[in-house]
Design a protein around this motif. Structure first.
Motif, PDB file in Angstrom:
ATOM      1  N   ILE A 210       0.882  -1.214   0.353  1.00 12.75           N
ATOM      2  CA  ILE A 210      -0.008   0.093   0.064  1.00 12.75           C
ATOM      3  C   ILE A 210       0.660   1.432   0.145  1.00 12.75           C
TER       4      ILE A 210
ATOM      5  N   GLY B 143      -3.160   0.406  -3.944  1.00 14.92           N
ATOM      6  CA  GLY B 143      -2.675  -0.565  -3.907  1.00 14.92           C
ATOM      7  C   GLY B 143      -2.110  -1.086  -5.502  1.00 14.92           C
TER       8      GLY B 143
ATOM      9  N   ILE C 284      -0.776  -4.992  -6.466  1.00 17.96           N
ATOM     10  CA  ILE C 284      -1.360  -5.744  -7.050  1.00 17.96           C
ATOM     11  C   ILE C 284      -1.076  -6.638  -7.805  1.00 17.96           C
TER      12      ILE C 284
ATOM     13  N   THR D 187       5.756  -7.695  -5.604  1.00 19.70           N
ATOM     14  CA  THR D 187       6.040  -6.629  -5.028  1.00 19.70           C
ATOM     15  C   THR D 187       7.117  -6.835  -4.243  1.00 19.70           C
TER      16      THR D 187
ATOM     17  N   ARG E  58       3.789  -2.757   3.413  1.00 24.06           N
ATOM     18  CA  ARG E  58       3.814  -4.585   2.639  1.00 24.06           C
ATOM     19  C   ARG E  58       2.743  -4.650   3.140  1.00 24.06           C
ATOM     20  N   VAL E  59       0.968  -5.441   3.189  1.00 26.80           N
ATOM     21  CA  VAL E  59       0.167  -5.900   3.388  1.00 26.80           C
ATOM     22  C   VAL E  59       0.374  -7.557   3.872  1.00 26.80           C
TER      23      VAL E  59
ATOM     24  N   TYR F 239      -5.280 -11.312   0.605  1.00 21.99           N
ATOM     25  CA  TYR F 239      -6.907 -11.044   0.362  1.00 21.99           C
ATOM     26  C   TYR F 239      -6.136  -9.734   0.357  1.00 21.99           C
ATOM     27  N   LYS F 240      -5.905  -8.665  -0.563  1.00 20.44           N
ATOM     28  CA  LYS F 240      -5.713  -7.619  -0.879  1.00 20.44           C
ATOM     29  C   LYS F 240      -7.481  -6.414  -1.618  1.00 20.44           C
ATOM     30  N   GLN F 241      -7.589  -6.908  -2.456  1.00 17.12           N
ATOM     31  CA  GLN F 241      -8.747  -6.013  -2.762  1.00 17.12           C
ATOM     32  C   GLN F 241      -9.265  -5.672  -1.941  1.00 17.12           C
TER      33      GLN F 241
ATOM     34  N   SER G 151      -9.265  -6.346   0.873  1.00 18.86           N
ATOM     35  CA  SER G 151      -9.085  -5.626   3.005  1.00 18.86           C
ATOM     36  C   SER G 151      -9.123  -3.857   2.774  1.00 18.86           C
TER      37      SER G 151
ATOM     38  N   PHE H 280      -6.777  -1.337   1.535  1.00 17.52           N
ATOM     39  CA  PHE H 280      -6.268  -1.405   0.386  1.00 17.52           C
ATOM     40  C   PHE H 280      -7.389  -0.031   0.068  1.00 17.52           C
TER      41      PHE H 280
ATOM     42  N   GLU I 154     -12.135 -12.187  -3.214  1.00 20.00           N
ATOM     43  CA  GLU I 154     -10.797 -11.693  -3.409  1.00 20.00           C
ATOM     44  C   GLU I 154     -10.951 -12.608  -5.114  1.00 20.00           C
TER      45      GLU I 154
END
Length: 344
Positions: free
Chosen positions: A2, A40, A42, A45, A64-65, A69-71, A73, A76, A229
């Motif tokens: 992020i 964010g 994806i 990284t 860092r996340v 699950y990124k999107q 979260s 993000f 996700e």
């Protein structure tokens, strides 16, 4: 990863940063708030470090996340996602899910049985204040000998009920091959048994329809969010999470309703969260109590089974409210929602 940008940075500088990141093979999810802009990242990284990003004059912070699950979260996407649904039959009907001002009520029979049945139920739940019509056309059943739904015919009957009442329809998609039939469905439901059907999740991720994703029978919260996700990673951000009870060692109810998931998901994710009290308990007299509890704990909506003649229902009659019982419940839910400054 992020990246939080400084306030008031020129757009050309932002574009330069984004272009450099894309050249490294990364996809970028940009979230703009009133006071902050978040990028964010994806993809892989591992080749960049937060320190490297902080060297850029427009970057306020980078981290860092940890969540897989990124999107989905909230890191993000700090602001709540609001899924706006407009009826394909009447643009005035439908509404927002997850706006914090309303508790969206979806109601209707477990299965569509006849044109007369679905229209009668649709008119009754609309009169009581429901904003969406739920109904099963394709039904996943534990037994191969149980009623499997009317299929494509049931979908057409739902559309007739939508035309009659204007209510947006919510119905379950079970297989990739059926997707063409669902193009004009207002909200596509992915049921508990298909929560980890990843090929199906990828395909509905390519659609524009809002997706109501039900938690699997034994799924952990992490698994639930990873399924969301899959949908979001394929391009569809209009995801509604639905808790419908999970399997435990006890069997005094059909499932165990996990109400604690609502405040947890509200903290962990930005997606709307609704509750299905009907499938959670499987017992008609318990549904109103669980529905009230769900509103009190902050759920963004409810999906409730209503049948005009539960004793003769072809599916799940024992957990379906009658129209009069649903009407009584809606009056009580309006009072519960009003305590929090919301409406049903």
């Amino acid at each position: 990863m992020i990246i939080v940008l400084k306030n008031g940075v020129p757009q050309e500088k932002v574009n330069e940063l984004k272009a450099g990141l894309k050249n490294k093979g990364l996809d970028i999810h940009e979230s703009k708030g009133t006071d902050v802009t978040i990028l964010g990242l994806i993809g892989d990284t591992s080749r960049i470090t937060p320190e490297e990003l902080l060297a850029n004059e427009i970057v306020e912070s980078a981290q860092r996340v940890k969540a897989p699950y990124k999107q989905a979260s909230r890191s993000f996407h700090p602001a709540d996602t609001v899924v706006n649904v407009v009826s394909k039959a009447d643009p005035k009907l439908g509404g927002a899910i997850g706006d914090g001002k309303t508790c969206a009520i979806m109601a209707g029979p477990c299965s569509v049985e006849t044109e007369e049945q679905i229209i009668e139920v649709a008119k009754s739940v609309k009169a009581s204040g429901a904003r969406f019509l739920r109904g099963g056309a394709f039904k996943p059943r534990t037994s191969p000998y149980s009623f499997q739904g009317l299929g494509a015919e049931g979908l057409e009957l739902l559309k007739i009920a939508r035309k009659e009442t204007g209510l947006p329809i919510v119905t379950e998609l079970m297989a990739i091959k059926e997707i063409p039939l669902f193009e004009d469905v207002d909200i596509i439901q992915i049921g508990a048994r298909n929560m980890q059907n990843f090929d199906l999740l990828k395909e509905v991720g390519k659609l524009k329809n809002p997706i109501l994703l039900k938690r699997g029978l034994s799924a952990t919260v992490k698994e639930f969010l990873m399924s969301a996700e899959y949908i979001m990673a394929s391009g569809n951000e209009n995801v509604i999470l639905c808790e419908r009870g999970i399997r435990t060692f006890d069997n005094y109810t059909r499932n165990c309703l996990d109400l604690s998931i609502v405040p947890y998901l509200k903290k962990e994710t930005h997606l709307p969260v609704i509750i299905d009290p009907s499938h959670a308990c499987g017992i008609r007299w318990m549904v109103p109590t669980l529905a009230k509890a769900a509103v009190a704990v902050g759920a963004d909506g409810l999906i409730i089974e209503v049948h005009n003649n539960p004793e003769k229902a072809l599916c799940d009659g024992e957990q379906s409210l009658t129209p009069s019982q649903f009407d009584d419940l809606m009056k009580v839910l309006a009072k519960y929602a009003a305590v929090e400054g919301r409406r049903v």
